[in-house]
Design a protein around this motif. Structure first.
Motif, short mmCIF file in Angstrom:
data_model
loop_
_atom_site.label_atom_id
_atom_site.label_comp_id
_atom_site.label_asym_id
_atom_site.label_seq_id
_atom_site.Cartn_x
_atom_site.Cartn_y
_atom_site.Cartn_z
N LEU A 199 0.81 -1.21 0.00
CA LEU A 199 0.00 0.00 0.00
C LEU A 199 0.85 1.26 0.00
O LEU A 199 0.59 2.20 -0.76
CB LEU A 199 -0.93 0.01 1.22
N LEU A 216 -9.03 2.46 -3.09
CA LEU A 216 -8.36 1.24 -3.53
C LEU A 216 -9.42 0.22 -3.93
O LEU A 216 -10.38 -0.01 -3.19
CB LEU A 216 -7.49 0.69 -2.40
N LEU A 257 -6.06 5.74 2.74
CA LEU A 257 -6.65 4.94 1.67
C LEU A 257 -7.93 4.29 2.16
O LEU A 257 -7.94 3.62 3.21
CB LEU A 257 -5.69 3.83 1.23
N PHE A 400 -5.33 1.82 -7.61
CA PHE A 400 -5.33 2.97 -6.71
C PHE A 400 -5.82 4.19 -7.47
O PHE A 400 -5.34 4.48 -8.57
CB PHE A 400 -3.91 3.26 -6.20
#
Length: 461
Positions: A199, A216, A257, A400
């Motif tokens: 990540l 995501l 995220l 992403f």
């Protein structure tokens, strides 16, 4: 003849009914209220689509969150700004000349693509006493089917493989200019093996380009692996009696995220590369390749390391908008360290398809899974592809996206909203219709988005 040209006003109730019908046909919402039928006309199903996405938002996470932009042409043009100007320029002396702000702006086009599906309802089902309106149920089923197609190919579409498809977001990221492309390769590691770098490294790459990744998406099979990664970093006190937590956000120093929830996380239509199943419309799905040849040879770009040397099994399918062919093969190929495998595909003479799906096994394995999809040589003849071990079979990807910016980054250019077209029956007592949705997804700033590829998953290779 005198009766035909009768010059007095006719006031019979029958003619009034016909006049009212003629004036009102084509309006209203309930077809059952129209005695004697109604004019055939397109029916706007955008409300049905919105209701479906609202009630089953977990099935259509990407399409649910893409901003819809109406366009008026089959080829939509827009400016893509990849750089706001050089930050090192701008200081001048008193009464000095201001330098031009050297922005990077490119003219981009998006071809609109057309999703259309035919449905029909028998007259017997319409007149039967049922709890549900048969036509409305069939319309809803067609809406769901069209929306599933749009959701899947908003991720996986590739016009270079099948020309009738739009380019999905994965393909748009991969085709960004080399210096602006954010692709991180896990080389067959699982999320647990890679750790939080799966990540944070992509978040850093996107931040370096000026973006801030905040959403995501990934296949369902990776969901538990990602949750386990979060739990490994969770600490409970001795008096904590909560059940296992479900994590919806992952903080990084480059931004937070969203990794799960209604508008991010695991998506049912985001598929890993797995076993390819032949199928499609009989007579329209393509024929399998006629001949496939393999030539291993040293290649400076090869990612076949010493530990990768061995025997690999390959199969090749043809693909078009109507389906996938049976496999040509299997073919066993011995590959040495530093080799590349040049694959030469001769398409079938009849119904050759638009592209090919190349499948491969793990080293010394027998099961083959999807490795790469390529378009057929547009000039005809053979199609060539070199396997450098860059794209690994039986792996998954993560997407992403950056959205917290002044300008829209991800959107869906919509030429035609969801619409139902009633068709004329011919020799059967059915009510046929076609459900249509025309448009294409677009990344306005692909350099603010990224893909992590070659992620190992349970059940992959």
């Amino acid at each position: 003849m005198s009766d035909f040209f009768y010059d007095e006003a006719e006031t019979g109730s029958g003619s009034e009914e016909m006049l009212l019908k003629a004036l009102t046909a084509g309006h209203g919402t309930d077809a059952a209220q129209f005695a004697g039928g109604r004019a055939l006309q397109p029916e706007d199903c955008e409300t049905t689509l919105i209701n479906v996405m609202r009630e089953q938002k977990e099935d259509f996470k990407l399409m649910n969150t893409l901003k819809k932009t109406t366009v008026g042409s089959t080829v939509h043009q827009f400016n893509l700004r990849s750089d706001f100007g050089d930050e090192d320029l701008g200081f001048v002396e008193e009464r000095g000349v201001a330098p031009d702000n050297n922005q990077a702006i490119n003219r981009v086009t998006r071809d609109m693509k057309f999703i259309q599906k035919r449905g029909e309802v028998s007259e017997q089902l319409i007149v039967a006493n049922t709890f549900e309106n048969a036509f409305e149920e069939e319309k809803l089923a067609a809406t769901m089917s069209v929306l599933k197609t749009a959701e899947k190919y908003a991720f996986h579409g590739d016009s270079e493989v099948v020309g009738t498809q739009f380019d999905g977001l994965l393909a748009q990221v991969r085709r960004a200019p080399a210096g602006k492309r954010n692709v991180h390769d896990l080389r067959g590691q699982s999320i647990r093996q890679a750790g939080e770098s799966v990540l944070t490294q992509m978040a850093e790459m996107i931040a370096d380009q000026g973006g801030e990744a905040n959403r995501l998406f990934y296949p369902l099979i990776l969901g538990q692996d990602l949750q386990d990664l979060c739990r490994d970093r969770l600490r409970f006190g001795t008096d904590d009696d909560r059940m296992s937590a479900v994590f919806k956000a992952y903080p990084t120093i480059y931004g937070t995220l969203a990794i799960a929830g209604d508008d991010a996380g695991p998506d049912k239509m985001f598929r890993p590369k797995g076993t390819v199943k032949p199928g499609g419309i009989p007579g329209k799905a393509p024929a399998k390749p006629a001949i496939v040849g393999f030539t291993p040879a040293p290649n400076s770009g090869s990612l076949f390391a010493a530990s990768d040397a061995g025997v690999y099994r390959y199969t090749v399918h043809s693909v078009n908008e109507h389906g996938v062919s049976e496999a040509a093969g299997p073919f066993n190929v011995t590959v040495a360290s530093g080799n590349g495998v040049r694959i030469t595909i001769t398409p079938a003479e009849v119904n050759p398809g638009a592209g090919f799906i190349i499948c491969r096994s793990a080293k010394d394995g027998s099961a083959t899974m999807e490795m790469a999809r390529i378009g057929r040589n547009p000039s005809g003849g053979n199609t060539a592809y070199t396997d450098l071990n860059e794209d690994l079979p039986g792996t998954a990807e993560m997407l992403f996206l950056t959205e917290k910016k002044m300008q829209v980054v991800t959107e869906f250019f919509q030429l035609l909203p969801m619409r139902l077209y009633r068709m004329f029956p011919t020799d059967r007592l059915v009510t046929p219709f076609i459900m249509a949705l025309w448009g294409a997804p677009s990344l306005k700033a692909p350099h603010w988005c990224g893909v992590v590829k070659n992620i190992a998953y349970r059940g992959g290779l």
